[in-house]
Design a protein around this motif. Structure first.
Motif, mmCIF file in Angstrom:
data_model
loop_
_atom_site.group_PDB
_atom_site.id
_atom_site.type_symbol
_atom_site.label_atom_id
_atom_site.label_comp_id
_atom_site.label_asym_id
_atom_site.label_seq_id
_atom_site.Cartn_x
_atom_site.Cartn_y
_atom_site.Cartn_z
ATOM 1 N N LEU A 493 0.828 -1.214 0.000
ATOM 2 C CA LEU A 493 0.000 0.000 0.000
ATOM 3 C C LEU A 493 0.854 1.254 0.000
ATOM 4 N N SER A 494 1.950 1.206 0.742
ATOM 5 C CA SER A 494 2.772 2.406 0.818
ATOM 6 C C SER A 494 3.523 2.661 -0.490
ATOM 7 N N THR A 495 4.008 1.613 -1.135
ATOM 8 C CA THR A 495 4.689 1.839 -2.422
ATOM 9 C C THR A 495 3.666 2.234 -3.500
ATOM 10 N N LEU A 496 2.434 1.721 -3.362
ATOM 11 C CA LEU A 496 1.395 2.152 -4.313
ATOM 12 C C LEU A 496 1.087 3.637 -4.104
ATOM 13 N N ARG A 497 1.137 4.058 -2.847
ATOM 14 C CA ARG A 497 0.810 5.453 -2.538
ATOM 15 C C ARG A 497 1.872 6.414 -3.101
ATOM 16 N N TYR A 498 3.139 6.053 -2.948
ATOM 17 C CA TYR A 498 4.185 6.993 -3.346
ATOM 18 C C TYR A 498 4.835 6.682 -4.690
ATOM 19 N N PHE A 499 4.727 5.442 -5.121
ATOM 20 C CA PHE A 499 5.416 5.058 -6.367
ATOM 21 C C PHE A 499 4.483 4.304 -7.309
ATOM 22 N N ARG A 500 3.238 4.750 -7.402
ATOM 23 C CA ARG A 500 2.270 4.068 -8.264
ATOM 24 C C ARG A 500 2.771 4.028 -9.705
ATOM 25 N N ASP A 501 3.483 5.096 -10.082
ATOM 26 C CA ASP A 501 3.987 5.154 -11.459
ATOM 27 C C ASP A 501 4.875 3.950 -11.785
ATOM 28 N N GLU A 502 5.573 3.417 -10.772
ATOM 29 C CA GLU A 502 6.446 2.264 -11.050
ATOM 30 C C GLU A 502 5.621 1.005 -11.293
ATOM 31 N N TYR A 503 4.527 0.884 -10.551
ATOM 32 C CA TYR A 503 3.620 -0.245 -10.805
ATOM 33 C C TYR A 503 3.039 -0.097 -12.214
ATOM 34 N N GLU A 504 2.618 1.131 -12.528
ATOM 35 C CA GLU A 504 1.997 1.363 -13.844
ATOM 36 C C GLU A 504 2.986 1.117 -14.979
ATOM 37 N N ALA A 505 4.255 1.464 -14.716
ATOM 38 C CA ALA A 505 5.263 1.229 -15.755
ATOM 39 C C ALA A 505 5.388 -0.268 -16.046
ATOM 40 N N HIS A 506 5.330 -1.089 -14.985
ATOM 41 C CA HIS A 506 5.396 -2.541 -15.177
ATOM 42 C C HIS A 506 4.200 -3.018 -15.984
ATOM 43 N N VAL A 507 3.036 -2.450 -15.661
ATOM 44 C CA VAL A 507 1.808 -2.863 -16.343
ATOM 45 C C VAL A 507 1.854 -2.423 -17.799
ATOM 46 N N LYS A 508 2.364 -1.215 -18.037
ATOM 47 C CA LYS A 508 2.417 -0.688 -19.407
ATOM 48 C C LYS A 508 3.392 -1.462 -20.275
ATOM 49 N N GLU A 509 4.438 -2.015 -19.612
ATOM 50 C CA GLU A 509 5.410 -2.802 -20.380
ATOM 51 C C GLU A 509 4.704 -3.830 -21.236
ATOM 52 N N LYS A 510 3.607 -4.354 -20.672
ATOM 53 C CA LYS A 510 2.898 -5.439 -21.342
ATOM 54 C C LYS A 510 2.254 -4.944 -22.629
ATOM 55 N N ARG A 511 1.676 -3.722 -22.532
ATOM 56 C CA ARG A 511 0.928 -3.205 -23.680
ATOM 57 C C ARG A 511 1.833 -2.992 -24.822
#
Ligand code: SF4
Length: 511
Positions: A493-511
Motif C-alpha cells: 500500500l505504501s509503495t502504491l501510494r508513493y510510487f504508483r507510477d512504477e507499478y503502472e510502468a510494469h503494467v504498461k510494459e505489457k501493452r
C-alpha cells in the motif's frame, strides 16, 4: 573478524610483555558496522577502523609500546588536523544520543562489575529502597516512554494494567524475538549490555508484583543468548536476582526461553503460547496479556529496547526523559541503518530527528553519488518514506501518518536504482513465508497478493490487477487475526501510494 583480532592482540601483548599493563576487552557493537572491526585504544580514544589481523602488530608496537598513534588506521572522520576528535564530534555520532545503547561498545558485557561501575543496578537499588511500586509505575508513565517493539503503546499504562490486575502470580516477559529483515538492535543490546535488560525486568517485577521473568530470545542469536546466560548467573551471584534482593524482601528471577525463528512469535500472544510449550500461534485479544497472559496469569511484556531505557529513567527521572523527543514520542529510538547508505550501522537518535539527518549526516549519504529514493521503516509491517518527505521528523505518529510505522526500528535505505515494486514483493514474500496459517485472510490473501505482484513484475500484469491488489490489501488489513497479517499489506500500500507510477510502468510494459 573481531574474534581473530582479539586473539591476535592477546598473543601480541603477551609477546611484548605488556600483559600487566594493557587489558584487551571484548565489548558489544559500537554502532559503526560499516567500519568494523573496530578497536579503540584508551586513554587516547584512538578509533581504529577496518582493522585487519596484519595491523595488530603495528598497533601494539607503535601505539602501545612507543605511544605513537597509527594514523593510517584511524577512522578517517575521527582525526582533524592531526588531532583525534572526541567521538561525540564525529559526524556519525554527533547527532546521536545513546540511552538504550549507552553501554554498548563501552563495557565488557560479560563482567557485571563493569556494568555496576557505570551505575548498573543503582536504579534497582533506588526503587527497592526509596520507592513504592506505585511510584515506579507513575515514573514510567510520566516519562512518556512508548513500546519500542512495534506499535508504540504507552509503556507506563501497560505496567499499570499489569500492576492493577488481580492475582498473586504474575509474569514479566522480555520479547527478544527480533525477526524483521535488516533489524538487529535488540540483539546488539543483549550482546553489548545484557544487564540493563535484567535490571529493568527486576524493576518491572517490583512494580507489578511479579517474582518470575522470562526472556524469549531467538536461538539464531547464540552470542546474545550466551551473554544473557552469563549475565543472569552473575546477577544471581551478586544477590541481584533470586531471594532477598539487595537485602530486601523482594524476590525475582529470570529464565531464558529460546524461539525457533518463527517471525510470528514476536507477536505477544504467539510468544506466550510458545513459552507455554505450544506451537507459536497468536490468539485473539482481548483478553490482553496484562489481564490474562502466560498460563492465564497477568503478564507484562516489553521488548528489549523498551526495557533498556528503564534504569536510566529511574536514575535521571521521568522529566529528564520526557524532555527528549517530540510531544507524543519521548526519548530516543534505535535504528538499524542498512541498505544503500555509506555508514551502515546501529544508531540511536532523539525522536523527531529527520530522515535527511539520518541518511545524510549520520549515514554519510548514498554510495557512488547516487540519488536517495526512499527509506523503508518498520520492515515487513511498515512502509516507505520517499525522498520528497525526507524532512519529516520521525516519531511514532508522523510515521503512521505517512502510511508506515516505526516497527522495531529497521531502516532500509534505497537509491535511485531500486525498483519499489520489487521491494514490496520482497517483503510480501517474507510475510507469506512467515504466516502461521491460522486465519484465512493472511494465509490465503497474502499469497494471492504475492501472485499478483509476481504477475506484475514479470510483465504480465494489467490495470485490473493493480485494483485487485489494492482491494485485497485493504480487506486483509481489516480481517486478519494478528498484527502480522494486519500489517502485511503495508509495504504494498505504501509503495502504491508513493510510487504508483512504477507499478503502472510494469503494467504498461505489457501493452
Ligand atoms: Fe497467523 Fe497471519 Fe492470522 Fe496472524 S494474521 S494469526 S500470522 S495467519
Amino acid at each position: 573478524g573481531s574474534d581473530r583480532i582479539y586473539d591476535a592482540f592477546l598473543k601480541e601483548i603477551e609477546a611484548q610483555n605488556l600483559k600487566d599493563e594493557v587489558q584487551v576487552i571484548r565489548t558489544g557493537c559500537f554502532g559503526l558496522c560499516a567500519e568494523g572491526p573496530i578497536v579503540i585504544v584508551y586513554p587516547e580514544g584512538a578509533f581504529y577502523s577496518k582493522v585487519a589481523d596484519s595491523d595488530v602488530k603495528e598497533i601494539v608496537e607503535e601505539h602501545l609500546l612507543k605511544g605513537r598513534i597509527v594514523k593510517r588506521l584511524l577512522y578517517k572522520e575521527s582525526i582533524e588536523e592531526g588531532q583525534i576528535k572526541s567521538l561525540n564530534e564525529v559526524k556519525f555520532y554527533k547527532k546521536q544520543m545513546r540511552i538504550a545503547l549507552r553501554n554498548c561498545g563501552v563495557i565488557n558485557p560479560e563482567n557485571i562489575e563493569e556494568y555496576i561501575a557505570y551505575d548498573g543496578y543503582k536504579a534497582l537499588a533506588k526503587v527497592l529502597t526509596e520507592m513504592t511500586p506505585e511510584q515506579v509505575v507513575d515514573w514510567v508513565k510520566r516519562s512518556g516512554l512508548r513500546g519500542r517493539g512495534g506499535g508504540g503503546f504507552p509503556t507506563g499504562l501497560k505496567w499499570e494494567f499489569a500492576a492493577k490486575a488481580p492475582g498473586d502470580v504474575k509474569y514479566v516477559v522480555c520479547n527478544a524475538d527480533e525477526g524483521d529483515p535488516g533489524a538487529y538492535m535488540d540483539r546488539s543490546i543483549l550482546e553489548g549490555d545484557p544487564h540493563s535488560v535484567i535490571e529493568a525486568m527486576a524493576i518491572a517485577g517490583y512494580a507489578i508484583g511479579s517474582k518470575q521473568g522470562y526472556v524469549y530470545v531467538r536461538a539464531e542469536y547464540p552470542l546474545a543468548v550466551k551473554r544473557l546466560e552469563i549475565a543472569i548467573e552473575q546477577a544471581r551471584q551478586y544477590g541481584l536476582l533470586g531471594k532477598n534482593i539487595l537485602g530486601t524482601n523482594f524476590e525475582f528471577d529470570i529464565e531464558i526461553r529460546l524461539g525457533a525463528g518463527a517471525f510470528v512469535c514476536g507477536e505477544e500472544t504467539a510468544l506466550m503460547t510458545s513459552i507455554e510449550g505450544h506451537r507459536g500461534e497468536p490468539r485473539p485479544r482481548p483478553p490482553f496479556p496484562a489481564v490474562k497472559g502466560l498460563w492465564g496469569k497477568p503478564t507484562l511484556l516489553n521488548n528489549v529496547e523498551t526495557y533498556a531505557n528503564i534504569p536510566v529513567i529511574i536514575l535521571k527521572g521521568p522529566e529528564w526523559f520526557a524532555s527528549i523527543g517530540t510531544e507524543k514520542s519521548k526519548g530516543t529510538k534505535v535504528f538499524a541503518l542498512v541498505g544503500k547508505v555509506n555508514n551502515t550501522g546501529l544508531i540511536e537518535v532523539p525522536m523527531g530527528t529527520t530522515v535527511r539527518e539520518i541518511v545524510e549526516d549520520i549515514g554519510g549519504g548514498i554510495p557512488g553519488g547516487k540519488k536517495f529514493k526512499a527509506v523503508q521503516t518498520g520492515g515487513p509491517s511498515g512502509g516507505c518514506i520517499p525522498a520528497s518527505l525526507m524532512d519529516t521528523p520521525i516519531d511514532f505518529d508522523s510515521l503512521t501518518a505517512l502510511g508506515t510505522m516505526m516497527g522495531s526500528g529497521g531502516m532500509i535505505v534505497m537509491d535511485e536504482d531500486t525498483c519499489m515494486v520489487d521491494i514490496a514483493k520482497f517483503f510480501l514474500e517474507f510475510t507469506v513465508d512467515e504466516s502461521c496459517g491460522k486465519c484465512p485472510p493472511c494465509r490465503i490473501g497474502t499469497r494471492r497478493m504475492l501472485e499478483i505482484l509476481q504477475k506484475i513484475t514479470s510483465g504480465n500484469g494489467t490495470e485490473e490487477d493493480l485494483e485487485k491488489l489494492e482491494e485485497l490489501a485493504y480487506s486483509i488489513k481489516d480481517s486478519a487475526l494478528c498484527g502480522l497479517g494486519q500489517t502485511a499489506p503495508n509495504p504494498v500500500l505504501s509503495t502504491l501510494r508513493y510510487f504508483r507510477d512504477e507499478y503502472e510502468a510494469h503494467v504498461k510494459e505489457k501493452r
